[in-house]
Design an enzyme around this catalytic site. Structure first.
Site, PDB file in Angstrom:
ATOM      1  N   ARG A   8      -4.633  14.986 -46.152  1.00  0.00           N
ATOM      2  CA  ARG A   8      -3.701  14.034 -45.570  1.00  0.00           C
ATOM      3  C   ARG A   8      -3.054  13.219 -46.685  1.00  0.00           C
ATOM      4  NH1 ARG A   8      -4.386   9.613 -40.983  1.00  0.00           N
ATOM      5  NH2 ARG A   8      -6.057   8.892 -42.303  1.00  0.00           N
ATOM      6  N   ASP A  40     -20.391  16.399 -45.666  1.00  0.00           N
ATOM      7  CA  ASP A  40     -21.398  15.818 -46.572  1.00  0.00           C
ATOM      8  C   ASP A  40     -22.795  16.236 -46.183  1.00  0.00           C
ATOM      9  OD1 ASP A  40     -19.628  14.544 -48.214  1.00  0.00           O
ATOM     10  OD2 ASP A  40     -19.859  12.568 -47.303  1.00  0.00           O
ATOM     11  N   THR A  79       2.499   9.379 -46.497  1.00  0.00           N
ATOM     12  CA  THR A  79       3.208   9.838 -45.286  1.00  0.00           C
ATOM     13  C   THR A  79       2.259  10.058 -44.115  1.00  0.00           C
ATOM     14  OG1 THR A  79       2.911  12.167 -45.808  1.00  0.00           O
ATOM     15  CG2 THR A  79       4.870  11.095 -46.728  1.00  0.00           C
ATOM     16  N   ASP A  82     -20.832  12.387 -41.424  1.00  0.00           N
ATOM     17  CA  ASP A  82     -19.847  13.277 -42.036  1.00  0.00           C
ATOM     18  C   ASP A  82     -20.435  14.684 -42.129  1.00  0.00           C
ATOM     19  OD1 ASP A  82     -18.484  14.802 -44.172  1.00  0.00           O
ATOM     20  OD2 ASP A  82     -17.287  12.973 -44.345  1.00  0.00           O
TER      21      ASP A  82
HETATM   22  N1  URA Z   1     -15.475  14.201 -39.549  1.00  0.00           N
HETATM   23  C1  URA Z   1     -16.811  14.133 -39.664  1.00  0.00           C
HETATM   24  O1  URA Z   1     -17.409  14.845 -40.467  1.00  0.00           O
HETATM   25  N2  URA Z   1     -17.482  13.270 -38.885  1.00  0.00           N
HETATM   26  C2  URA Z   1     -16.885  12.482 -37.984  1.00  0.00           C
HETATM   27  O2  URA Z   1     -17.550  11.726 -37.290  1.00  0.00           O
HETATM   28  C3  URA Z   1     -15.478  12.557 -37.881  1.00  0.00           C
HETATM   29  C4  URA Z   1     -14.801  13.426 -38.673  1.00  0.00           C
END
Ligand code: URA
Length: 209
Positions: free
Chosen positions: A104, A203, A108, A200
Protein backbone atom coordinates in the site's frame (compact mmCIF):
# COMPACT_ATOMS: atom_id res chain seq x y z
CA UNK A 1 -27.42 -12.34 1.22
CA UNK A 2 -23.63 -12.32 1.54
CA UNK A 3 -21.64 -14.66 -0.64
CA UNK A 4 -19.66 -16.27 2.19
CA UNK A 5 -19.20 -19.90 3.26
CA UNK A 6 -18.23 -20.33 6.91
CA UNK A 7 -16.54 -23.69 7.28
CA UNK A 8 -17.45 -24.61 10.83
CA UNK A 9 -16.08 -28.15 10.87
CA UNK A 10 -15.14 -29.13 14.46
CA UNK A 11 -11.53 -29.97 13.55
CA UNK A 12 -11.07 -26.61 11.89
CA UNK A 13 -12.63 -24.73 14.80
CA UNK A 14 -10.49 -26.59 17.32
CA UNK A 15 -7.28 -25.91 15.42
CA UNK A 16 -8.24 -22.27 14.95
CA UNK A 17 -8.70 -21.86 18.70
CA UNK A 18 -5.15 -23.11 19.33
CA UNK A 19 -3.86 -20.72 16.66
CA UNK A 20 -5.64 -17.80 18.30
CA UNK A 21 -3.92 -18.37 21.67
CA UNK A 22 -1.26 -15.72 22.23
CA UNK A 23 1.24 -18.25 23.59
CA UNK A 24 1.10 -20.75 20.70
CA UNK A 25 4.66 -21.17 19.38
CA UNK A 26 5.74 -20.37 15.81
CA UNK A 27 6.35 -24.05 15.23
CA UNK A 28 2.84 -25.06 16.38
CA UNK A 29 1.22 -22.15 14.57
CA UNK A 30 2.89 -23.12 11.30
CA UNK A 31 1.94 -26.76 11.74
CA UNK A 32 -1.68 -25.79 12.44
CA UNK A 33 -1.80 -23.50 9.39
CA UNK A 34 -0.75 -26.48 7.30
CA UNK A 35 -3.38 -28.75 8.79
CA UNK A 36 -6.16 -26.20 8.61
CA UNK A 37 -5.24 -25.24 5.02
CA UNK A 38 -5.67 -28.86 3.99
CA UNK A 39 -9.09 -29.06 5.64
CA UNK A 40 -10.22 -25.74 4.17
CA UNK A 41 -9.03 -26.82 0.73
CA UNK A 42 -11.09 -29.99 1.08
CA UNK A 43 -14.22 -27.87 1.60
CA UNK A 44 -13.47 -25.31 -1.11
CA UNK A 45 -13.16 -28.11 -3.64
CA UNK A 46 -16.32 -29.90 -2.52
CA UNK A 47 -18.25 -28.86 -5.66
CA UNK A 48 -15.61 -29.75 -8.24
CA UNK A 49 -17.35 -31.49 -11.13
CA UNK A 50 -16.90 -35.21 -11.68
CA UNK A 51 -17.27 -37.42 -14.69
CA UNK A 52 -16.79 -41.16 -14.92
CA UNK A 53 -14.13 -43.23 -16.57
CA UNK A 54 -14.23 -46.90 -17.43
CA UNK A 55 -11.56 -48.69 -15.42
CA UNK A 56 -10.66 -52.26 -14.71
CA UNK A 57 -10.40 -53.21 -11.03
CA UNK A 58 -8.77 -56.53 -10.19
CA UNK A 59 -12.35 -57.88 -10.05
CA UNK A 60 -14.23 -56.36 -12.98
CA UNK A 61 -14.81 -53.32 -15.14
CA UNK A 62 -16.56 -50.28 -13.65
CA UNK A 63 -17.49 -46.67 -14.40
CA UNK A 64 -15.46 -44.84 -11.74
CA UNK A 65 -15.70 -41.14 -10.75
CA UNK A 66 -12.85 -38.86 -11.76
CA UNK A 67 -12.42 -35.08 -11.66
CA UNK A 68 -13.45 -33.25 -14.80
CA UNK A 69 -13.58 -29.62 -15.74
CA UNK A 70 -11.04 -26.94 -15.06
CA UNK A 71 -7.64 -27.67 -13.58
CA UNK A 72 -6.69 -25.74 -10.46
CA UNK A 73 -4.39 -22.84 -9.77
CA UNK A 74 -3.72 -21.69 -6.21
CA UNK A 75 -2.71 -18.06 -5.93
CA UNK A 76 -0.93 -16.83 -2.83
CA UNK A 77 -1.41 -13.21 -1.89
CA UNK A 78 2.02 -12.40 -0.48
CA UNK A 79 3.35 -12.76 2.11
CA UNK A 80 1.01 -14.57 4.49
CA UNK A 81 -0.80 -16.45 1.71
CA UNK A 82 2.33 -18.58 1.31
CA UNK A 83 1.60 -20.14 4.69
CA UNK A 84 -1.53 -21.79 3.29
CA UNK A 85 0.08 -23.25 0.17
CA UNK A 86 1.84 -26.30 1.61
CA UNK A 87 -1.28 -27.76 3.19
CA UNK A 88 -3.30 -27.20 0.04
CA UNK A 89 -0.60 -28.73 -2.14
CA UNK A 90 -0.50 -31.78 0.13
CA UNK A 91 -4.11 -32.34 -0.83
CA UNK A 92 -3.82 -31.40 -4.52
CA UNK A 93 -0.17 -31.87 -5.49
CA UNK A 94 -0.77 -31.23 -9.19
CA UNK A 95 -2.23 -27.73 -8.74
CA UNK A 96 -0.32 -24.85 -10.32
CA UNK A 97 0.72 -21.97 -8.08
CA UNK A 98 0.73 -18.23 -8.75
CA UNK A 99 1.83 -15.31 -6.56
CA UNK A 100 0.56 -11.76 -6.29
CA UNK A 101 2.47 -9.19 -4.25
CA UNK A 102 0.98 -5.80 -3.48
CA UNK A 103 1.92 -3.06 -1.05
CA UNK A 104 0.00 0.00 0.00
CA UNK A 105 1.48 3.32 -1.08
CA UNK A 106 1.69 5.50 2.04
CA UNK A 107 0.70 8.68 0.21
CA UNK A 108 -2.01 7.52 -2.21
CA UNK A 109 -3.17 4.51 -0.09
CA UNK A 110 -3.50 2.65 -3.40
CA UNK A 111 -2.33 -0.95 -3.82
CA UNK A 112 0.88 -1.05 -5.86
CA UNK A 113 1.99 -4.30 -7.49
CA UNK A 114 5.56 -5.48 -6.78
CA UNK A 115 5.22 -9.09 -7.94
CA UNK A 116 2.89 -10.96 -10.27
CA UNK A 117 3.51 -14.43 -11.66
CA UNK A 118 0.76 -16.88 -12.61
CA UNK A 119 0.47 -19.70 -15.16
CA UNK A 120 -0.12 -18.44 -18.71
CA UNK A 121 -3.31 -20.54 -18.98
CA UNK A 122 -4.88 -18.95 -15.90
CA UNK A 123 -8.09 -18.23 -17.86
CA UNK A 124 -8.60 -22.01 -18.24
CA UNK A 125 -8.18 -22.76 -14.54
CA UNK A 126 -10.24 -22.54 -11.40
CA UNK A 127 -8.27 -20.05 -9.33
CA UNK A 128 -8.28 -20.41 -5.56
CA UNK A 129 -6.74 -17.23 -4.16
CA UNK A 130 -5.54 -17.43 -0.57
CA UNK A 131 -4.72 -14.97 2.19
CA UNK A 132 -5.18 -15.98 5.85
CA UNK A 133 -6.76 -12.72 7.05
CA UNK A 134 -9.55 -10.80 5.32
CA UNK A 135 -9.38 -7.60 7.37
CA UNK A 136 -10.15 -4.38 5.44
CA UNK A 137 -10.06 -6.60 2.32
CA UNK A 138 -8.22 -3.84 0.43
CA UNK A 139 -5.29 -6.01 -0.65
CA UNK A 140 -7.45 -9.04 -1.44
CA UNK A 141 -9.84 -6.93 -3.52
CA UNK A 142 -6.89 -5.48 -5.45
CA UNK A 143 -5.28 -8.92 -5.89
CA UNK A 144 -8.51 -10.41 -7.25
CA UNK A 145 -8.88 -7.45 -9.62
CA UNK A 146 -5.32 -8.05 -10.85
CA UNK A 147 -6.13 -11.71 -11.47
CA UNK A 148 -9.27 -10.76 -13.40
CA UNK A 149 -7.29 -8.21 -15.43
CA UNK A 150 -4.81 -11.01 -16.14
CA UNK A 151 -7.60 -13.19 -17.57
CA UNK A 152 -8.80 -15.28 -14.61
CA UNK A 153 -12.50 -16.02 -15.07
CA UNK A 154 -13.41 -18.42 -12.30
CA UNK A 155 -12.06 -17.42 -8.90
CA UNK A 156 -12.71 -18.51 -5.31
CA UNK A 157 -11.17 -16.82 -2.30
CA UNK A 158 -10.05 -18.70 0.79
CA UNK A 159 -9.04 -17.21 4.12
CA UNK A 160 -8.76 -18.37 7.71
CA UNK A 161 -10.41 -15.46 9.45
CA UNK A 162 -12.49 -12.54 8.24
CA UNK A 163 -13.85 -9.31 9.69
CA UNK A 164 -17.48 -8.43 8.89
CA UNK A 165 -16.24 -5.19 7.31
CA UNK A 166 -13.91 -7.16 5.04
CA UNK A 167 -16.60 -9.62 3.99
CA UNK A 168 -18.92 -6.75 3.06
CA UNK A 169 -16.28 -4.83 1.11
CA UNK A 170 -15.10 -7.98 -0.67
CA UNK A 171 -18.64 -8.98 -1.63
CA UNK A 172 -19.37 -5.51 -2.97
CA UNK A 173 -16.18 -5.44 -5.04
CA UNK A 174 -16.34 -9.03 -6.31
CA UNK A 175 -19.86 -10.45 -5.98
CA UNK A 176 -18.94 -13.24 -8.41
CA UNK A 177 -16.13 -14.59 -6.20
CA UNK A 178 -17.21 -17.11 -3.58
CA UNK A 179 -15.57 -16.46 -0.25
CA UNK A 180 -14.63 -19.26 2.17
CA UNK A 181 -13.50 -18.69 5.74
CA UNK A 182 -13.25 -20.65 8.99
CA UNK A 183 -14.78 -17.78 10.99
CA UNK A 184 -16.08 -14.22 10.80
CA UNK A 185 -14.91 -12.36 13.91
CA UNK A 186 -16.48 -9.40 15.70
CA UNK A 187 -14.86 -6.36 14.09
CA UNK A 188 -11.79 -4.54 12.85
CA UNK A 189 -9.94 -2.33 15.30
CA UNK A 190 -8.56 1.11 14.43
CA UNK A 191 -5.24 -0.35 13.30
CA UNK A 192 -7.01 -2.69 10.89
CA UNK A 193 -6.53 -5.83 13.01
CA UNK A 194 -9.28 -8.42 13.29
CA UNK A 195 -10.78 -8.64 16.81
CA UNK A 196 -10.49 -10.99 18.64
CA UNK A 197 -8.47 -12.44 15.74
CA UNK A 198 -5.08 -14.07 16.09
CA UNK A 199 -2.70 -11.14 15.64
CA UNK A 200 -0.51 -10.72 12.60
CA UNK A 201 -0.78 -13.96 10.64
CA UNK A 202 2.40 -13.39 8.60
CA UNK A 203 4.48 -12.66 11.70
CA UNK A 204 3.08 -15.71 13.46
CA UNK A 205 3.66 -18.05 10.50
CA UNK A 206 7.18 -16.84 9.78
CA UNK A 207 8.23 -15.90 13.32
CA UNK A 208 9.11 -12.34 12.38
CA UNK A 209 7.67 -10.50 15.34
N1 URA B 1 -3.66 -9.04 8.93
C1 URA B 1 -3.31 -9.84 9.95
O1 URA B 1 -2.34 -10.58 9.85
N2 URA B 1 -4.03 -9.81 11.08
C2 URA B 1 -5.10 -9.02 11.24
O2 URA B 1 -5.74 -9.05 12.28
C3 URA B 1 -5.46 -8.18 10.16
C4 URA B 1 -4.72 -8.21 9.02
Amino acid sequence: MMNVHIIDHPLIQHKLTIMRRHDTSTRSFRQLVNEIAMLLCYEVTRDLPLTTEKIQTPMEEMDAPILSGKKLCFVSILRAGNGLLDGMLNLIPSARVGHVGLYRDHDTLQAVEYYYKVPSDINDRLVIAVDPMLATANSSIAAIQRLKDGGAEHIKFLCLLAAPEGVKAFNEAHPDVELYTAAVDRELNEQGYIMPGLGDAGDRIFGTK
